[in-house]
Design a protein around this motif. Structure first.
Motif, PDB file in Angstrom:
ATOM      1  N   UNK A  36      39.803  43.901  48.166  1.00 22.76           N
ATOM      2  CA  UNK A  36      39.859  43.672  46.936  1.00 22.76           C
ATOM      3  C   UNK A  36      38.958  44.926  46.246  1.00 22.76           C
ATOM      4  N   UNK A  37      39.603  45.826  45.640  1.00 18.72           N
ATOM      5  CA  UNK A  37      38.967  47.329  45.314  1.00 18.72           C
ATOM      6  C   UNK A  37      39.463  47.570  44.038  1.00 18.72           C
ATOM      7  N   UNK A  38      38.422  48.005  43.036  1.00 17.76           N
ATOM      8  CA  UNK A  38      38.783  48.422  41.799  1.00 17.76           C
ATOM      9  C   UNK A  38      39.618  47.490  40.994  1.00 17.76           C
ATOM     10  N   UNK A  39      39.109  46.282  41.074  1.00 16.58           N
ATOM     11  CA  UNK A  39      39.798  45.210  40.530  1.00 16.58           C
ATOM     12  C   UNK A  39      38.717  44.774  39.317  1.00 16.58           C
ATOM     13  N   UNK A  40      39.511  44.755  37.889  1.00 16.03           N
ATOM     14  CA  UNK A  40      38.590  44.388  36.698  1.00 16.03           C
ATOM     15  C   UNK A  40      38.999  43.112  36.312  1.00 16.03           C
ATOM     16  N   UNK A  41      38.037  42.134  36.241  1.00 18.92           N
ATOM     17  CA  UNK A  41      37.986  41.042  35.491  1.00 18.92           C
ATOM     18  C   UNK A  41      37.610  40.978  34.038  1.00 18.92           C
ATOM     19  N   UNK A  42      38.310  40.331  33.195  1.00 12.65           N
ATOM     20  CA  UNK A  42      37.721  40.307  31.558  1.00 12.65           C
ATOM     21  C   UNK A  42      38.342  39.030  31.158  1.00 12.65           C
ATOM     22  N   UNK A  43      37.261  38.517  30.395  1.00  9.81           N
ATOM     23  CA  UNK A  43      37.578  37.185  29.844  1.00  9.81           C
ATOM     24  C   UNK A  43      37.882  35.883  30.612  1.00  9.81           C
ATOM     25  N   UNK A  44      36.952  35.991  31.948  1.00  9.32           N
ATOM     26  CA  UNK A  44      37.097  34.779  32.850  1.00  9.32           C
ATOM     27  C   UNK A  44      36.131  34.039  32.295  1.00  9.32           C
ATOM     28  N   UNK A  45      36.008  32.841  32.711  1.00 11.53           N
ATOM     29  CA  UNK A  45      34.904  31.581  32.397  1.00 11.53           C
ATOM     30  C   UNK A  45      34.104  31.491  33.717  1.00 11.53           C
ATOM     31  N   UNK A  46      34.720  31.644  34.952  1.00 10.92           N
ATOM     32  CA  UNK A  46      33.780  31.534  35.992  1.00 10.92           C
ATOM     33  C   UNK A  46      34.392  32.769  36.799  1.00 10.92           C
ATOM     34  N   UNK A  47      33.464  33.534  37.381  1.00 13.87           N
ATOM     35  CA  UNK A  47      33.816  35.030  38.109  1.00 13.87           C
ATOM     36  C   UNK A  47      34.420  34.465  39.357  1.00 13.87           C
ATOM     37  N   UNK A  48      33.889  33.488  40.095  1.00 15.54           N
ATOM     38  CA  UNK A  48      34.517  32.801  41.220  1.00 15.54           C
ATOM     39  C   UNK A  48      34.419  31.339  41.577  1.00 15.54           C
ATOM     40  N   UNK A  49      35.274  31.007  42.647  1.00 14.70           N
ATOM     41  CA  UNK A  49      35.126  29.413  42.864  1.00 14.70           C
ATOM     42  C   UNK A  49      35.486  29.617  44.431  1.00 14.70           C
ATOM     43  N   UNK A  50      34.933  28.457  45.251  1.00 11.42           N
ATOM     44  CA  UNK A  50      35.309  28.431  46.600  1.00 11.42           C
ATOM     45  C   UNK A  50      36.182  27.265  47.010  1.00 11.42           C
ATOM     46  N   UNK A  51      36.632  26.662  46.132  1.00  7.37           N
ATOM     47  CA  UNK A  51      37.691  25.681  46.443  1.00  7.37           C
ATOM     48  C   UNK A  51      38.834  25.482  45.302  1.00  7.37           C
ATOM     49  N   UNK A  52      39.820  25.043  45.799  1.00 12.88           N
ATOM     50  CA  UNK A  52      41.086  24.754  44.923  1.00 12.88           C
ATOM     51  C   UNK A  52      40.699  23.538  43.757  1.00 12.88           C
ATOM     52  N   UNK A  53      40.789  23.769  42.418  1.00 14.06           N
ATOM     53  CA  UNK A  53      40.517  22.969  41.614  1.00 14.06           C
ATOM     54  C   UNK A  53      39.124  22.786  41.186  1.00 14.06           C
ATOM     55  N   UNK A  54      38.400  23.498  41.742  1.00  9.96           N
ATOM     56  CA  UNK A  54      36.910  23.542  41.092  1.00  9.96           C
ATOM     57  C   UNK A  54      36.845  24.945  40.426  1.00  9.96           C
TER      58      UNK A  54
END
Length: 521
Positions: A397-415
């Motif tokens: 995953x390179x040169x990926x821009x995230x904007x307006x996300x509530x959480x940058x990451x999560x480690x599980x489905x439905x979390x």
């Protein structure tokens, strides 16, 4: 004596006449047996139909005075070669293009899927569809319902099966209910052409949780041409690839229900230039993602691995500044389908992530933008070993821009919280004092960025999709694209992030439709 001879001659002649009649009758019966009967109740000009078991087969595909694809049976198999002249047609039942058959569709043709029979067009292994539209005359598959009355799932959808590799074998059953299998050993296999094509309001649930996608691609080979395809208001995924190696450019997923780009079972194709737009009122009970990617349903390390490669994708999610100002909330009370709710058994749910990568997928994505999701990235370790795949460098995953996300990451489905989650013996353990591994992984790549939507400097282009999506002068998305890590003869190096070079980009022009609900076909 002469009289007796005359009598005998007369009787012999009569016997020959009668015998000739018997042979004639036998010959007629044989002809009748070898000539397929017409469809009961069909027009006298309809093509001949032969039933093998209870399945209709015909070398012709058009019925009812050349206005209808299929003879009206739930299952109809086309075995010939035919061209659909430019016009408007209805389609009833599941229409299969059999091995060796070929259907050519002229530019400007409109095919309306029947709701009652859950109409679908299914290209089987060895069959071909030659649907070459044009920028000014795209080919349209759409709902038979009147303008203003169309909803997701009004008909089945379009399925293409090929002979390329997948990781489940050469007899993998296609998703959604049809009989067709896909798979083989020829990654260069061709199933034909799909170019300048729109697919609208597809995805009727065959059974609970068994919808046909807008466009389903099973083991389709790279000899197939796929470009300029828009899937709108699908009642399941917009695009789903099960194995195969087909490459694609200029794809649009507009206001779908479940996932937008779903890659599974060893798909290894390259996809460049795509636009995803979400309706904030439409999400699936399984949780909707822009990207979802699996290697196998059980997470097995089976090859070929899913190594789909994407570049230059723009994703406009439900939580944009515009939608939040209008009241968007990621709740079941808000996400209710609104006037588009189909009431056909498809379950409503919540939005989840820009990218949900799981079950040993080796997906790669470059130069892409994701705006307005509850979570940016989920590296899901519940089944398989996706986290280790990322640590080993097999997930890019390179040169990926995230904007307006509530959480940058999560480690599980439905979390939806950005907290560390580690699976042990099939159960996840959380440490709320640490960020998710997914966000740590994303941030460890220098070219990835997390921005506010306002920093992107987006505007509305010539094609009004209801959101800002085109970078203006001064946008950080321009002059920052990189292809140094991309090895692809198919992809075209460009210097920007996302699907568009700026306000003068033209690839959406004329052939797309962002208001199909109101179009009079």
């Amino acid at each position: 004596m002469r009289n007796l001879l005359d009598v005998l001659r007369s009787k012999a002649a009569l016997a020959l006449v009668l015998l000739g009649g018997v042979f004639a009758a036998c010959s007629s019966d044989d002809n009748n047996d070898s000539t397929p009967p017409t469809t009961p109740g069909g027009d006298k000009n309809d093509p001949k139909v032969e039933y093998i078991g209870n399945i209709a087969h015909s070398q012709g595909i058009l019925f009812s005075e050349q206005t209808q694809l299929g003879n009206g049976d739930q299952n109809f198999v086309f075995t010939g070669k035919q061209t659909l002249k430019k016009g408007v047609y209805n389609m009833k039942g599941w229409v299969y293009i059999a091995e060796g058959a070929e259907l050519t569709i002229e530019p400007g043709t409109i095919i309306k899927g029947d709701k009652e029979t859950k109409a679908a067009l299914i290209v089987e292994r060895g069959g071909k569809i030659m649907a070459q539209g044009s920028q000014s005359e795209p080919i349209v598959f759409t709902s038979e319902q009147v303008a203003g009355g169309r909803k997701p799932g009004d008909w089945g959808g379009l399925i293409i099966c090929g002979k390329a590799r997948n990781n489940q074998g050469s007899s993998m059953k296609i998703e959604g209910g049809p009989r067709s299998e896909h798979g083989g050993e020829n990654d260069d296999d061709s199933s034909g052409i799909l170019s300048y094509v729109r697919i609208e309001f597809a995805g009727y649930p065959f059974e609970k949780d068994k919808e046909i996608n807008g466009l389903t691609l099973g083991s389709v080979g790279r000899g197939t041409k796929l470009d300029h395809i828009q899937v709108s208001y699908s009642n399941d995924d917009s695009f789903e690839w099960f194995g195969g190696a087909v490459n694609s450019k200029y794809l649009v997923a507009f206001n779908g229900w479940d996932d937008d780009f779903d890659t599974d079972n060893g798909f290894s194709g390259h996809i460049q230039f795509g636009l995803i737009v979400r309706d904030p009122k439409l999400a699936d009970v399984s949780r909707s993602n822009a990207f979802e990617s699996d290697n196998a349903a059980d997470g097995a390390e089976v090859s070929p691995f899913t190594r789909a490669m994407f570049s230059n994708i723009t994703v406009i999610g439900p939580g944009t500044e515009k939608n939040r100002a209008a009241g968007f909330q990621n709740t079941t009370e808000y996400i209710n389908g609104g006037s588009l709710y189909p009431n056909n058994g498809a379950g409503m749910g919540l939005f989840q992530s820009g990218m949900h990568i799981r079950r040993n997928s080796r997906l790669a994505c470059y130069n892409s933008l994701f705006v307005g999701f509850p979570v940016g990235l989920i590296l899901d370790g519940e089944k398989g070993n996706t986290v280790q795949v990322a640590k080993d460098g097999s997930l890019k995953l390179e040169n990926i821009y995230f904007a307006g996300v509530d959480a940058l990451g999560s480690d599980a489905n439905k979390q939806l919280e950005d907290i560390l989650g580690v699976y042990k013996n099939g159960k996840i353990e959380y440490d709320k004092t640490k960020p998710s591994y997914s966000s740590t992984f994303f941030s460890s790549i220098a070219s990835n960025k997390v921005l506010a939507e306002s920093e992107l400097k987006l505007t509305v282009g010539k094609n009004d999709i209801g959101q800002n999506y085109i970078p203006q002068a001064g946008s950080p998305m321009l002059n920052t694209g990189s292809f140094s890590s991309i090895q692809s003869e198919f992809m075209m190096p460009v210097d920007y992030i996302g699907a568009f070079s700026g306000v003068n980009d033209t690839w959406l022009n004329d052939w797309t439709n962002f208001n199909p609900q109101s179009t009079n076909y």
